[in-house]
Design a protein around this motif. Structure first.
Motif, PDB file in Angstrom:
ATOM      1  N   ASN A   1      -3.782   5.008  -3.580  1.00 39.83           N
ATOM      2  CA  ASN A   1      -3.822   6.473  -3.595  1.00 39.83           C
ATOM      3  C   ASN A   1      -2.644   7.103  -2.870  1.00 39.83           C
ATOM      4  O   ASN A   1      -2.650   8.287  -2.601  1.00 39.83           O
ATOM      5  N   LEU A   2      -1.632   6.321  -2.575  1.00 46.38           N
ATOM      6  CA  LEU A   2      -0.489   6.842  -1.829  1.00 46.38           C
ATOM      7  C   LEU A   2       0.220   7.957  -2.577  1.00 46.38           C
ATOM      8  O   LEU A   2       0.724   8.893  -1.975  1.00 46.38           O
ATOM      9  N   SER A   3       0.245   7.911  -3.889  1.00 47.53           N
ATOM     10  CA  SER A   3       0.938   8.943  -4.660  1.00 47.53           C
ATOM     11  C   SER A   3       0.144  10.240  -4.743  1.00 47.53           C
ATOM     12  O   SER A   3       0.631  11.227  -5.286  1.00 47.53           O
ATOM     13  N   LEU A   4      -1.051  10.270  -4.204  1.00 52.28           N
ATOM     14  CA  LEU A   4      -1.911  11.452  -4.311  1.00 52.28           C
ATOM     15  C   LEU A   4      -1.911  12.336  -3.075  1.00 52.28           C
ATOM     16  O   LEU A   4      -2.706  13.248  -2.980  1.00 52.28           O
ATOM     17  N   ILE A   5      -1.023  12.077  -2.133  1.00 53.35           N
ATOM     18  CA  ILE A   5      -1.021  12.849  -0.890  1.00 53.35           C
ATOM     19  C   ILE A   5      -0.652  14.296  -1.188  1.00 53.35           C
ATOM     20  O   ILE A   5       0.394  14.576  -1.745  1.00 53.35           O
ATOM     21  N   LYS A   6      -1.525  15.204  -0.808  1.00 55.76           N
ATOM     22  CA  LYS A   6      -1.274  16.625  -0.980  1.00 55.76           C
ATOM     23  C   LYS A   6      -1.106  17.365   0.349  1.00 55.76           C
ATOM     24  O   LYS A   6      -0.296  18.257   0.439  1.00 55.76           O
ATOM     25  N   PRO A   7      -1.898  17.018   1.378  1.00 59.40           N
ATOM     26  CA  PRO A   7      -1.812  17.792   2.619  1.00 59.40           C
ATOM     27  C   PRO A   7      -0.510  17.523   3.371  1.00 59.40           C
ATOM     28  O   PRO A   7       0.159  16.518   3.159  1.00 59.40           O
ATOM     29  N   SER A   8      -0.172  18.455   4.213  1.00 63.31           N
ATOM     30  CA  SER A   8       1.000  18.240   5.059  1.00 63.31           C
ATOM     31  C   SER A   8       0.591  17.400   6.259  1.00 63.31           C
ATOM     32  O   SER A   8      -0.572  17.316   6.612  1.00 63.31           O
TER      33      SER A   8
ATOM     34  N   GLY B   1       3.338 -10.452  12.559  1.00 63.38           N
ATOM     35  CA  GLY B   1       3.901 -10.163  11.251  1.00 63.38           C
ATOM     36  C   GLY B   1       4.094  -8.674  11.059  1.00 63.38           C
ATOM     37  O   GLY B   1       3.870  -7.873  11.969  1.00 63.38           O
ATOM     38  N   SER B   2       4.532  -8.300   9.888  1.00 64.27           N
ATOM     39  CA  SER B   2       4.796  -6.889   9.608  1.00 64.27           C
ATOM     40  C   SER B   2       4.790  -6.647   8.104  1.00 64.27           C
ATOM     41  O   SER B   2       4.844  -7.578   7.309  1.00 64.27           O
ATOM     42  N   PHE B   3       4.701  -5.396   7.737  1.00 62.78           N
ATOM     43  CA  PHE B   3       4.863  -4.940   6.366  1.00 62.78           C
ATOM     44  C   PHE B   3       6.012  -3.953   6.362  1.00 62.78           C
ATOM     45  O   PHE B   3       6.240  -3.244   7.348  1.00 62.78           O
ATOM     46  N   LYS B   4       6.719  -3.879   5.269  1.00 65.43           N
ATOM     47  CA  LYS B   4       7.794  -2.912   5.111  1.00 65.43           C
ATOM     48  C   LYS B   4       7.356  -1.916   4.051  1.00 65.43           C
ATOM     49  O   LYS B   4       6.963  -2.307   2.948  1.00 65.43           O
ATOM     50  N   ALA B   5       7.392  -0.633   4.386  1.00 68.11           N
ATOM     51  CA  ALA B   5       6.985   0.416   3.450  1.00 68.11           C
ATOM     52  C   ALA B   5       8.160   1.349   3.204  1.00 68.11           C
ATOM     53  O   ALA B   5       8.881   1.712   4.131  1.00 68.11           O
ATOM     54  N   ILE B   6       8.356   1.700   1.968  1.00 70.24           N
ATOM     55  CA  ILE B   6       9.385   2.673   1.593  1.00 70.24           C
ATOM     56  C   ILE B   6       8.655   3.862   0.980  1.00 70.24           C
ATOM     57  O   ILE B   6       7.927   3.713  -0.005  1.00 70.24           O
ATOM     58  N   LEU B   7       8.830   5.023   1.563  1.00 69.23           N
ATOM     59  CA  LEU B   7       8.175   6.235   1.080  1.00 69.23           C
ATOM     60  C   LEU B   7       9.206   7.177   0.483  1.00 69.23           C
ATOM     61  O   LEU B   7      10.288   7.346   1.038  1.00 69.23           O
ATOM     62  N   GLU B   8       8.867   7.784  -0.629  1.00 64.90           N
ATOM     63  CA  GLU B   8       9.688   8.819  -1.220  1.00 64.90           C
ATOM     64  C   GLU B   8       8.876  10.093  -1.196  1.00 64.90           C
ATOM     65  O   GLU B   8       7.718  10.103  -1.606  1.00 64.90           O
ATOM     66  N   VAL B   9       9.480  11.163  -0.726  1.00 71.65           N
ATOM     67  CA  VAL B   9       8.784  12.440  -0.598  1.00 71.65           C
ATOM     68  C   VAL B   9       9.253  13.363  -1.715  1.00 71.65           C
ATOM     69  O   VAL B   9      10.448  13.594  -1.878  1.00 71.65           O
ATOM     70  N   TYR B  10       8.298  13.836  -2.480  1.00 72.25           N
ATOM     71  CA  TYR B  10       8.575  14.771  -3.561  1.00 72.25           C
ATOM     72  C   TYR B  10       7.840  16.062  -3.247  1.00 72.25           C
ATOM     73  O   TYR B  10       6.745  16.048  -2.725  1.00 72.25           O
TER      74      TYR B  10
END
Length: 86
Positions: A46-53, A70-79
């Motif tokens: 549901n990451l693409s469904l973010i509406k709130p600020s 360990g770790s995870f790498k996340a790349i976020l694009e803000v539209y």
């Protein structure tokens, strides 16, 4: 080393659920909250469904996350609606 390794979807076998922060997701699942509402847990689907600020804060579904490695790498694009960059 006790549990082995998992990816961002956690352990799909149902193992270690007693240690979960939320039972709706796999143990070790990477999930996120929005800082202005930290009690609503969102899975990565549901990451693409973010509406709130607010700030996106990532977590691991584990009550004792400090004993992990360990770790995870996340790349976020803000539209935004303003730049219509879809």
């Amino acid at each position: 080393m006790f549990t082995g390794y998992s990816g961002p979807k956690g352990f799909s076998s149902g193992a270690f659920r007693a240690y979960n922060r939320t039972q709706e997701m796999n143990h070790g699942d990477l999930f996120y909250t929005i800082d202005n509402d930290p009690y609503l847990f969102y899975d990565l689907d549901n990451l693409s469904l973010i509406k709130p600020s607010g700030n996106v804060v990532f977590h691991i579904n584990d009550k004792e996350a400090r004993n992990n490695s360990g770790s995870f790498k996340a790349i976020l694009e803000v539209y935004s609606e303003a730049n219509k960059h879809y």
